[in-house]
Structures are given as C-alpha cells and as structure tokens.
Write a protein that holds these residues in place. Structure first.
Motif, short mmCIF file in Angstrom:
data_model
loop_
_atom_site.label_atom_id
_atom_site.label_comp_id
_atom_site.label_asym_id
_atom_site.label_seq_id
_atom_site.Cartn_x
_atom_site.Cartn_y
_atom_site.Cartn_z
N PRO A 299 75.40 -33.57 -39.02
CA PRO A 299 76.07 -33.81 -40.30
C PRO A 299 77.58 -33.91 -40.11
N ASP A 300 78.23 -34.69 -40.98
CA ASP A 300 79.68 -34.76 -40.93
C ASP A 300 80.28 -33.54 -41.62
N ASP A 301 81.62 -33.51 -41.76
CA ASP A 301 82.27 -32.32 -42.31
C ASP A 301 81.97 -32.12 -43.79
N ARG A 302 81.32 -33.10 -44.42
CA ARG A 302 80.90 -32.95 -45.82
C ARG A 302 79.42 -32.59 -45.93
N GLY A 303 78.78 -32.36 -44.79
CA GLY A 303 77.36 -32.02 -44.80
C GLY A 303 76.45 -33.21 -44.99
N ARG A 304 76.94 -34.41 -44.71
CA ARG A 304 76.16 -35.63 -44.89
C ARG A 304 75.64 -36.10 -43.53
N LEU A 305 74.34 -36.28 -43.42
CA LEU A 305 73.71 -36.75 -42.18
C LEU A 305 73.32 -38.21 -42.34
N THR A 306 73.81 -39.06 -41.45
CA THR A 306 73.45 -40.47 -41.46
C THR A 306 72.39 -40.71 -40.40
N VAL A 307 71.27 -41.32 -40.79
CA VAL A 307 70.16 -41.56 -39.88
C VAL A 307 69.98 -43.07 -39.73
N SER B 15 69.86 -27.32 -39.66
CA SER B 15 71.21 -27.65 -40.10
C SER B 15 71.44 -27.10 -41.50
N PRO B 16 71.70 -25.80 -41.62
CA PRO B 16 71.88 -25.20 -42.95
C PRO B 16 73.02 -25.83 -43.75
N ALA B 17 74.01 -26.42 -43.03
CA ALA B 17 75.15 -27.00 -43.72
C ALA B 17 74.86 -28.41 -44.25
N VAL C 238 71.29 -36.65 -47.01
CA VAL C 238 70.82 -37.56 -45.97
C VAL C 238 71.02 -38.99 -46.45
N GLU C 239 71.57 -39.82 -45.56
CA GLU C 239 71.67 -41.25 -45.84
C GLU C 239 70.87 -42.01 -44.78
N LEU C 240 69.98 -42.87 -45.22
CA LEU C 240 69.19 -43.70 -44.31
C LEU C 240 69.80 -45.09 -44.27
N ARG C 241 69.91 -45.63 -43.05
CA ARG C 241 70.46 -46.96 -42.86
C ARG C 241 69.52 -47.79 -41.99
N ALA C 242 69.48 -49.09 -42.23
CA ALA C 242 68.70 -50.02 -41.42
C ALA C 242 69.29 -51.41 -41.59
N GLY C 243 69.26 -52.20 -40.53
CA GLY C 243 69.79 -53.56 -40.61
C GLY C 243 71.27 -53.59 -40.92
N GLY C 244 72.01 -52.54 -40.54
CA GLY C 244 73.44 -52.52 -40.78
C GLY C 244 73.86 -52.20 -42.20
#
Length: 608
Positions: free
Chosen positions: A258-266, A295-297, A301-307
């Motif tokens: 996760p980034d410093d805002r707790g956002r995980l990009t997959v 990852s308690p922090a 979640v953001e899902l990405r595909a095809g750019g």
C-alpha cells in the motif's frame, strides 16, 4: 531444520541484528565424511528476522554439500537461488521447489551409502525423517504420518572437481520448527457457489480458504497470486471466484504494498478487463478480505488492467459488497437453565442473570436437553431432555410449540438426537445416533420432511454437528470404536433426480482437523476457518485448543485451562467471549482474563 535435529554438528550463524538478517553458514563446522545424523535446527527467530543461506564453499565435501543444501531450503531466499548453487546446472533447471513442502517432526537426517557402493565420482545420501504434514502446490496444508525416505545423488564435476547434487526430490523438506518460522497461514476468500444465506439480491457469502505462504518472501504478493489462481482443490466444488478465467498479475508487477495513504494498486493482465463494475467490486472485496491480516494499514484497493483503472473499493465498502460470518455479531448467548427452559444473556455483557427467551421454548412447555438458535435469532430448536424429540419454535412471545419435527427410535438416551445446528440458509442439522440406524438429517427452513444427508466415506456414528456460518462447511465429531475424532467436510447441494425435484445434500471430502486427539468431547466454530476443541491425546489429559480446518495449529495462545468441560461454544465474531459448560456450570472467558462463573445451566450456544 525443524524441531530438535539430533546430534549433528552445530550450525554457525552470523547475526546482523540491526538489519534483521541471519546468515545460515550451512558448510561450517561439519564433518568431512560419514553420515549426517540430523541437520541442526535453526533456532526460532523473531518474526522480523530474515534468514539467508551461504553458497557452497570451494572444495566442499559431499557431506557439506548436502548439509548446505538442506539449510538453504529453510532460508528466506525468494527463488531458492542459493539452494540451486548446490545443484548441477541441469538439476537446478528441473528442480521445482514450489511443488510441495514436506514437514518432518525433526529436521531431515541424511545417511551416506556404504563405502562398497561409492566410487570416486558419485555418491548417494538417503534423506530420512517422520512426516507430520505436507503443503501441496496449491499451498494447502494437510496432516501426514509415516516415514520420509528420499534419495539425493551427488557427482563430482570432471573439470572443476567440485561436488554437486545431480538428483534431488522435487519440492522442499524441513523440520517442524523451521516450517513454523518460514511459513504463515493466511485465509484467502471466495464466495459460496450456492450463495448460502442470501436471498435474491443479497450480497454473497464469503468462505475462508486457508493456505500457507512463506512469511518473509513478500507474502502479500504471494497471497494475491494464490487468490487469483483459484480455490484449493478441497474447497473448489462449493465456491466461486469473481476473477475471470485467465486473470493474472501483470508480468512486470513488483512487490505489492500500500502507498502512504493505505491504497493498494493491483495491476492485472487484460483478461481482468472482461469483468463489469459489479464483478470488479467483488474481486476487490476478495482482495480486501484476504489481505487485511497482512496489511492492517491497507484502506483501499484499486484494480487496473489494460493501462486503466477497473474499479476501486474501500475497506468499509467491502462489507456491503459481500458478507462474512465473522461480521455478524450475536445479540445473545443462549443456554438451558436449571428449569430446563431456553434462556439468554446479552452477548459480550458482564451480566449473570439470564432471562427466559420469548416463545414456547423459553416458557417451559417442554423440558429441554439441548438447544440451537437460528443465525437471525428469530427461531430456535430444542431437543427434549430425553433426547427423543426435536422441536422448532419462533422466538416470539406467545408462539406455540407444535409437534416434534423429528423423533429418534433409539432405546438409550445417549443414542438419540444430538444438539442441533442452524446453517446460513436457515436449515436445521441434527444427527440421530441410533446404533441400529445412525443418520444425519437436514430440515430445510427448520420444517418439513427431514432430508437424510448423504455421507459417503463416513465410517462411524456422528456424535456432534456444527455448520459453519458460510453454509458450505460442516464439522462433525465422529465415533468409531473407542475413538472420537473431529472431521470437517464440505456440503454439496444438488437435485436427487427423483419425482418432485427434491434437493440432495451430501457431505464430502471429510478430513481430520485433530489427528493427534484420541477423544474429542466438544467443539465449536470460532472464526472463519478456526474451531475450538476439547479433547485429549492418547494417554494424555483433557485440553482445550484452537485448530484450523486444515488440521494445522494456529499461532495463537490456547484458551486458559478449564477442568471438567462438557460443552463449549464460540462465535465466528472473535470479539464474543468463549463460553463453556463445565463442572462449575456456565462459564465464560473474556479477552485477557480468566474463566468466570456466569450462572447455573447447560448447553450454551451462540446463534448457529
């Protein structure tokens, strides 16, 4: 390498405490020839310590090569690069460590061939030990027993004169303590394929699928890959995943944090782009439920595909997209008082004064021996004190009892009906222990003609029944001879093919969750994939412990000791205190405290 490894030479370690690194000097202080009488166990380290192996030294002896290779298997090297340095070039290419992990009670012993079978350029060692568990290619754990015997063959390179292993068993092998240091159990989450517990338009019910991953080798990314790959073979027939077939992490996806805002990009491959908005949110919910312990922090979640972005979901939003049994907080704890009525106390409270439950079962119309309350706490079931009859009644004041929904014909009271259990679809489960005709029954919606549940492969009589909140897994205490075992199976539903299209229900894949216990006397679900069990080992004393559905032991403290336990209940909501019926009556175990007396009574249950 696991437990006490025997009397082999000690392994020297160089520790860099500030960096949290331990180097396994696998080739230090070892004999030049002879047998390896056991590979010394790496001491149990703090969970933040990372362990790396040393490569083979120049002119290492065959004994040192085998010892160094076995030590390298227990290191935190992500791709086993150091272990491969002990192999010939061809063996390194064909060896697949990810195929399996074999866990031994102690580290593997290694015994060289007798001198008569040696020559100048080749030598074999037999790896030996006693198996306690295996982890397969899907990372699924299973208890194991019996001896472990695998051959390792070494050759001396004609040009360099260096010994290397040219034939090695697939997978990895290590002792129990090294396994506990190297691996951790994590639940990944799928959806009940029959949408258990849901009406039309209701969110799907999640089902926990525990797997073991290497705890110091980017476990978050390991879990994402494992989740996307699909459920384990045991659970697969009763769950579904929202990830489209062929979905995978993008090839250039690095460690997922996760980034410093707790956002995980997959970042996913193009196959994931086939999912619509609703399905994408379900995918994100699966990820959030799966990664929350690692990852308690993590907040989103953001899902990405095809750019491009596919969807994003916040932690709180996951609980509206899907539901979990552990998210349901019980309103009350129920039990039978000394007047044989159904009574209750507010769940989680410190109260000790129960009040009669509303309805016929709480009004004392029928003397009760055991009870079960539906998960919505609107209906209850009670078995008469003689164990012969099962009644169902609404938890509404003034409701009538009616006729029994099921009767047992067994002569002895202890051979009649078990304590019932409600599933997530408002189905009522109970076993008839009649020796002449033992059966497991399901009453859909708690009424109607009892449906006999098929149990192929079940050897013995069911003595206790508990259905998981997800509605697709069931725990059974089964008596066979003088042994009582805890088995966990999956519930498969279909059509029986007969007139009227009546549903068929079958319990399949039964496996032991407590192979070391000879007598299981009580059990209850205590989390998404965890049960609390009361029992004893052969020749041992009674104990209460937590176990996972796959038969592993969770890395959590066991409940405080309690003598004379006759029944136990827990909620999938782990905040609710453990409650038991013992020689002291109804007792509860608040978090961080000792057992406390509540009141007199029997048969304590949370809804379910």
């Amino acid at each position: 390498m696991g437990g006490e490894r025997g009397r082999g030479a000690p392994v020297r370690t160089v520790a860099y405490a500030a960096a949290g690194i331990v180097l396994l000097a696998g080739c230090a202080s070892m004999p030049d020839s002879g047998d390896l009488r056991g590979v010394e166990s790496t001491p149990r380290q703090d969970t933040q310590v990372r362990v790396f192996a040393m490569p083979p030294s120049e002119d290492a002896t065959p004994t040192q090569i085998v010892q160094g290779f076995l030590e390298a298997l227990t290191s935190d090297d992500p791709d086993y690069k150091t272990a491969r340095q002990y192999l010939t070039r061809q063996a390194a290419k064909t060896w697949q460590p990810e195929l399996s992990t074999t866990v031994l009670s102690d580290g593997p012993g290694a015994h060289a061939d007798t001198p008569e079978r040696q020559d100048d350029d080749a030598l074999s060692y037999m790896l030996t030990g006693t198996k306690v568990a295996t982890v397969d290619a899907q990372q699924s754990y299973a208890p194991a027993s019996g001896s472990y015997n695998k051959l390792v063959h070494l050759t001396k390179d004609a040009e360099s004169g260096q010994w290397r292993i040219d034939a090695v068993p697939q997978g990895v092998v290590m002792g129990k303590s090294d396994f506990q240091r190297n691996y951790m159990s994590v639940n990944k989450y799928y959806f009940a394929s029959n949408n258990a517990g849901a009406g039309a338009g209701a969110p799907p019910m999640t089902v926990a699928d525990p797997v073991f991953v290497r705890s110091h080798v980017d476990p978050a990314t390991q879990m994402v890959r494992s989740l996307i790959a699909g459920p384990t073979a045991w659970l697969g027939p009763v769950v579904r995943s929202s990830f489209p077939t062929g979905t995978a992490l993008r090839k250039d996806a690095g460690p997922l944090t996760p980034d410093d805002r707790g956002r995980l990009t997959v970042p996913l491959n193009d196959k994931a782009a086939e999912a619509g908005a609703g399905r994408c949110e379900e995918m994100a919910a699966q990820l959030l439920f799966t990664l929350r312990t690692l990852s308690p922090a993590m907040e989103e979640v953001e899902l990405r595909a095809g750019g491009r972005p596919l969807c994003s979901l916040a932690r709180d939003g996951a609980e509206t997209v899907a539901t979990r049994g552990a998210l349901h907080q019980p309103d009350y704890l129920y039990f039978v008082d000394d007047e044989r009525r159904l009574v209750r106390i507010a769940a989680g409270s410190s109260g000790t004064e129960p009040v009669p439950a509303p309805g016929a079962l709480g009004e004392g119309e029928k003397a009760l021996g055991s009870v079960a309350v539906a998960r919505d706490e609107r209906t209850a079931a009670g078995v008469a004190i003689d164990g012969r009859s099962l009644f169902v009644a609404s938890l509404v004041s003034g409701s009538s009892l009616g006729e029994p929904v099921l009767r047992s014909r067994a002569e002895a009271e202890e051979d009649r009906l078990t304590t019932p259990s409600w599933d997530a679809q408002h189905g009522l489960w109970v076993a008839d222990r009649d020796p002449a005709d033992p059966r497991l029954y399901l009453l859909e919606k708690g009424a109607g003609e009892p449906l006999e549940v098929r149990t192929p492969g079940l050897d013995g009589r069911v003595q206790a029944v508990r259905v998981a909140a997800d509605g697709v897994r069931i725990a059974l205490v089964v008596e066979q001879g003088d042994r009582r075992s805890l088995l966990v199976g999956r519930i498969e539903r279909g059509e029986d093919g007969g007139p009227g299209g009546r549903r068929s229900v079958t319990v399949l894949g039964l496996r032991s969750a407590t192979p070391e216990l000879e007598q299981v006397t009580a059990m209850s679900w205590a989390g998404d994939s965890r049960l609390v069990v009361v029992g004893r080992e052969q020749g041992g004393v009674e104990q209460m412990k937590y176990v996972e559905v796959d038969g592993s032991t969770p890395d959590v403290p066991p409940p405080a000791a309690l003598t004379g336990v006759k029944d136990v209940t827990a909620s999938e909501d782990e905040r609710a205190p453990l409650v038991a019926y013992s020689v002291d009556g109804i007792v509860r175990l608040p978090s961080g405290a000792q057992w406390q007396k509540v009141t007199e009574g029997t048969s304590p249950v949370y809804p379910g």
